[in-house]
Design a protein around this motif. Sequence first.
Motif: not given
Length: 421
Positions: A1-9
């Motif tokens: 499952m594709l997930t966001i870049d949490a640190q960048r967000f």
Amino acid sequence: MLTIDAQRFMARHESLTKWGATGKGGVNRPALSADETGARRELLDWARKRDFVCCVDPIGNLFVRRQGSSANALPIRMGSHLDSQMPGGNYDGVYGVLAAFEVLETLEDNAFAVDAPLELVIWNNEEGCRFPPTTMGSAVHGGSLSLDRALSAVDREGINVGQALERSLPALGSLTPVDLGSPCSGYIEAHIEQGPVLEALGLSVGVVSGIQGIAQFVFEVEGEEAHAGTTPRDKRKDALREAINLVEELASAIEHDDDVRFTVGKFEVAPGAINTIPAKVVFTLDLRHPNSEELARLIQVVLAMCSSPRRICGVLCRQVLNSPPVQFDAAVTAVIADSCAKAGIETMTLPSGATHDAKHMAELCPSGMIFIPCRDGISHSDREHASAPDMIQGANILLASIIRLAELKSVGASDQKHERV
């Protein structure tokens, strides 16, 4: 499952908190102010580094587009706003903008191809606190508010929206013009709940069923200035006393069930001298109800009470907003709920007590919303707060929902089906 870049967000979110920072954890970033313009420009600079297309419509809504693989597909949109209340919090609006931008960046990072273009929309003047009414940009784009009326709305300094746009837009760099009401095939908005339900139930994501209706009024009560010490009671035309009585009468007549939301948010008294009987009072009323027929009835109650011959002062009542309730598209809400289920996230369906830009997008295309909790249900305040895990979770559900929506659109187009999703 594709997930966001949490640190960048989260770093993006931290970066935007400097624009209009109050020093108390919130922001004062009214629409088209220097600080809101700065926040808009920073996000556009991030978009241009990605070679996303940056556009603007005549009311100042911004569109950031990631091109799709099909030249004929209509865009799928997501977004929210960057303006705040005066002051407001660091999550209302900006969370949905950054979650949508992170969706674009994550797809770009992974060279994830979809047929439809995907667009982040940064709506102009959602709050309406500087330039009434609320959700101005989306209302004009959706066709429920005329462009001329919106451009002529003025703030307390006498500056109108048209003048403010002329000052703000040049600072945003080159933008491609787009038309009002430009077609799209779907819209999802992520937002903090601005209420206590999700937090109380320990849920990180909610699926929004719709938005309750809202009517807003401005009242002007005209009395007569006179000396506080020499004017007998039966000779007074005290605008403040009349206004207080009117508010109490309205509340008594209207607040008859738990679904009614009755708020007097502004009360201005003139001349404001301690020894002078008030000659004029201006106050506002925000009235909400989830049932369209009941809201219409309550509006008539307000108007009738203002014209009562019993008034000792003149009362002028102007209705500045009439926004009926809306139900979101069942297929879009099902996509969001299914994305939660596939991620193993417990969720619930709930209505929105606050109005949002998605309300006007629902008139243009199948639309829906994702809620995340906010601490103690507090919003429009320096104390507004959403946790990083909830923010990240909501952004991942937005990502999964947009991908699923794009897949459904692609299948529908190839099969020549004309379905709502």
